[in-house]
Design a protein around this motif. Structure first.
Motif, PDB file in Angstrom:
ATOM      1  N   ARG A   8       0.883  -1.281   0.259  1.00 42.94           N
ATOM      2  CA  ARG A   8      -0.052  -0.029  -0.016  1.00 42.94           C
ATOM      3  C   ARG A   8       0.772   1.309  -0.023  1.00 42.94           C
ATOM      4  O   ARG A   8       0.639   2.219  -0.521  1.00 42.94           O
ATOM      5  N   GLU A   9       2.065   1.075   0.962  1.00 41.39           N
ATOM      6  CA  GLU A   9       2.809   2.380   0.929  1.00 41.39           C
ATOM      7  C   GLU A   9       3.577   2.676  -0.526  1.00 41.39           C
ATOM      8  O   GLU A   9       3.605   3.763  -0.923  1.00 41.39           O
ATOM      9  N   ARG A  10       4.016   1.632  -0.875  1.00 41.54           N
ATOM     10  CA  ARG A  10       4.703   1.567  -2.632  1.00 41.54           C
ATOM     11  C   ARG A  10       3.549   2.365  -3.329  1.00 41.54           C
ATOM     12  O   ARG A  10       3.827   3.016  -4.415  1.00 41.54           O
ATOM     13  N   GLN A  11       2.123   1.727  -3.425  1.00 40.37           N
ATOM     14  CA  GLN A  11       1.279   2.172  -4.395  1.00 40.37           C
ATOM     15  C   GLN A  11       1.123   3.600  -4.196  1.00 40.37           C
ATOM     16  O   GLN A  11       0.851   4.374  -5.128  1.00 40.37           O
ATOM     17  N   GLN A  12       1.079   4.138  -3.034  1.00 46.67           N
ATOM     18  CA  GLN A  12       0.926   5.434  -2.707  1.00 46.67           C
ATOM     19  C   GLN A  12       1.919   6.318  -3.117  1.00 46.67           C
ATOM     20  O   GLN A  12       1.447   7.470  -3.746  1.00 46.67           O
ATOM     21  N   ARG A  13       3.189   5.670  -2.805  1.00 52.98           N
ATOM     22  CA  ARG A  13       4.268   6.742  -3.430  1.00 52.98           C
ATOM     23  C   ARG A  13       4.317   6.784  -4.947  1.00 52.98           C
ATOM     24  O   ARG A  13       4.480   7.765  -5.429  1.00 52.98           O
TER      25      ARG A  13
END
Length: 63
Positions: A8-13
């Motif tokens: 999720r953090e990677r997708q947000q970045r």
């Protein structure tokens, strides 16, 4: 940190950087770029016709 959190953090970045947008196909960027090149080609064609006094087909030897 578990895997789903990391994903999720990677997708947000990626979303924040614009990396998740499609790179191929009928995207807004591709359509704008193609339109700008078409307008540039049209203006160059008109300028060439104005400067030489011959139409595009005459310059290419087709008419």
């Amino acid at each position: 940190m578990n895997i789903t959190q990391a994903v999720r953090e990677r997708q947000q970045r990626e979303a924040n950087l614009g990396l998740s947008r499609p790179k191929l196909g009928f995207t807004d960027y591709a359509e704008k770029f193609n339109g700008r090149l078409a307008m540039l080609g049209f203006v160059i064609g008109l300028a060439t016709e104005f400067l030489t006094g011959q139409g595009i087909l005459s310059q290419l030897g087709l008419f």
